[in-house]
Design an enzyme around this catalytic site. Structure first.
Site, short mmCIF file in Angstrom:
data_model
loop_
_atom_site.label_atom_id
_atom_site.label_comp_id
_atom_site.label_asym_id
_atom_site.label_seq_id
_atom_site.Cartn_x
_atom_site.Cartn_y
_atom_site.Cartn_z
N ARG A 1 -57.74 -25.85 -8.53
CA ARG A 1 -58.73 -26.77 -7.97
C ARG A 1 -58.84 -26.69 -6.46
NH1 ARG A 1 -57.38 -28.31 -12.41
NH2 ARG A 1 -55.37 -27.76 -11.65
N THR A 2 -57.71 -26.82 -5.77
CA THR A 2 -57.79 -26.94 -4.31
C THR A 2 -58.37 -25.66 -3.71
OG1 THR A 2 -55.85 -28.33 -4.47
CG2 THR A 2 -56.47 -27.62 -2.27
N LYS B 1 -44.01 -8.20 4.16
CA LYS B 1 -43.42 -7.28 5.16
C LYS B 1 -42.59 -8.05 6.17
CE LYS B 1 -47.48 -4.27 5.03
NZ LYS B 1 -48.61 -3.83 5.86
N ARG C 1 -52.01 -23.60 1.93
CA ARG C 1 -51.02 -24.20 1.03
C ARG C 1 -49.75 -23.36 1.12
NH1 ARG C 1 -51.88 -25.99 -5.17
NH2 ARG C 1 -52.82 -27.71 -4.04
N HIS D 1 -50.45 -33.89 0.75
CA HIS D 1 -51.64 -33.18 0.26
C HIS D 1 -52.86 -34.05 0.59
CE1 HIS D 1 -54.22 -30.74 -2.05
NE2 HIS D 1 -53.60 -30.71 -3.21
C1 NCD Z 1 -51.65 -31.12 -7.26
C2 NCD Z 1 -50.80 -30.36 -6.26
O1 NCD Z 1 -50.97 -29.15 -6.09
O2 NCD Z 1 -49.98 -31.01 -5.64
N1 NCD Z 1 -52.74 -30.39 -7.73
C3 NCD Z 1 -53.88 -30.33 -6.99
O3 NCD Z 1 -53.89 -29.97 -5.84
N2 NCD Z 1 -54.99 -30.81 -7.55
C4 NCD Z 1 -50.85 -31.77 -8.33
C5 NCD Z 1 -49.90 -30.93 -9.15
O4 NCD Z 1 -49.75 -29.73 -8.95
O5 NCD Z 1 -49.28 -31.53 -10.02
#
Ligand code: NCD
Length: 357
Positions: A51-52, A80, A101, A129
């Protein structure tokens, strides 16, 4: 607004502006197709994401911009031995904004120290997040009309669930929100997040059972037990499946009720619940994309600034957290701040100790 490392980087007024832009984008998508034309988003995903990652890329494409980057660090120079600092210096020369991320806590903050373009935290380990919170808050607001007076149950892995930490921080700014934290004792909310609620005198209850509190709730925010964050796999096996929301349980919830989940789900919400009109998690994922459009559009209007100078006048502090970015990127300056129960690391918010110098 510059870097979006923590949800507190977005003030309440800024959130209101983003939310109003979000509404306008949903109502008039055609007005926004060229708004980021010529702009490039750097997308650095060192950890899995559906999703993100996709919602940021789609958001940028829907605004007429472009995206460069990786979703598998194995295909980048990380393998590397390139430092995060060097990667950020390079990508910030190519892109107008960077979304990142990383599995290490505080990684986005670390990146922001070396970037002249906005860094957006798309999840730093089990820490925070903030853009998921934008999705969560806008969903509640759009479907319920208000955040004040909300009775919200947050259930599952409150210790490692980074979306939970950011959401609680953000909701703590609203009036009379009642929090019901539902988790096994081992997965309770971290102390630094509880401290924020205590400071703001927000009411919260920590319970282990979902059934007794469910009928009182306006919103239930379910979360996945974060398998990848456990040090002991046996502990994960013992705790998985603790909470399962099914249609039988849904019968005890209010008529005007919302079930949210940042997704992915494993087994904590059964598939049958999807057909209940109160299940809002797929809408939430879609709204997340519109909120990210609003955020990218807002940030794209900012020019570049020189990375901030770091002057560290504190004695040398050492973070206690093995998952803190300072443990792997050892050139980082030791930064900490004072809290009610001692000094905390400015990257990951965990306790620090001081080396005598
Ligand atoms: C979440 C995350 O990555 O923290 N997912 C997301 O970004 N929608 C929740 C999860 O991974 O459980």
């Amino acid at each position: 607004m510059r870097h979006i490392i923590d949800i507190t980087d977005i003030s309440r007024e800024e959130f209101d502006r983003l939310y109003s832009l979000f509404g306008d984008i949903i109502d008039h998508p055609g007005d926004y197709v060229d708004c980021c034309k010529g702009k490039v988003l750097g997308s650095l995903f060192y950890e899995p994401s559906t999703r993100t990652n996709l919602s940021f890329s789609t958001a940028m494409l829907r605004l007429g911009g472009s995206v460069v980057g990786f979703s598998d660090p194995g295909s980048s120079s990380v393998t590397k031995g390139e430092t995060l600092k060097d990667t950020i210096r390079i990508v910030s020369g190519y892109a107008n904004m960077i979304v990142m991320r990383n599995p290490m806590e505080g990684a986005a903050k670390a990146a922001s120290l070396y970037s002249p373009v906005p860094i957006i935290n798309a999840g730093d380990g089990g820490h925070s997040h903030p853009t998921q919170t934008l999705a969560d808050m806008s969903t509640i607001l759009r479907l319920r009309g208000s955040l004040d007076g909300l009775k919200i149950g947050i259930c599952g892995d409150l210790k490692y669930g980074r979306t939970v930490h950011s959401l609680v921080k953000s909701l703590s700014n609203y009036k009379n929100v009642q929090f019901y934290f539902i988790s096994p004792r081992e997965l309770a909310l971290p102390a630094y997040v509880r401290d924020i609620l205590n400071e703001k005198k927000q009411k919260y209850f920590e319970v282990s059972g979902l059934d007794p509190v469910l009928p009182m709730l306006d919103v239930l925010y379910m979360t996945r037990i974060q398998k990848e964050r456990f040090i002991d796999p046996l502990e994960y096996e013992r705790l998985r499946g603790t909470y399962v929301l099914d249609t039988k349980k849904m019968r005890n919830a209010k008529k005007e009720f919302l079930v949210l989940h940042p997704l992915p789900r494993v087994d904590e919400i059964t598939n049958e619940v999807d057909d209940d009109p109160r299940a809002a998690y797929f809408t939430q994922a879609r709204f997340g994309m519109y909120m990210r459009m609003a955020l990218l559009l807002t940030l794209s209007k900012l020019g570049e600034t020189a990375p901030q100078r770091i002057d560290c006048d504190m004695p040398k502090c050492v973070c206690s957290n093995a998952k803190c970015i300072t443990k792997t990127e050892t050139y980082l300056p030791p930064l900490c701040y004072e809290s009610d129960d001692g000094a905390r690391c400015a990257f990951c918010d965990k306790e620090v100790s001081f080396n005598s110098i």
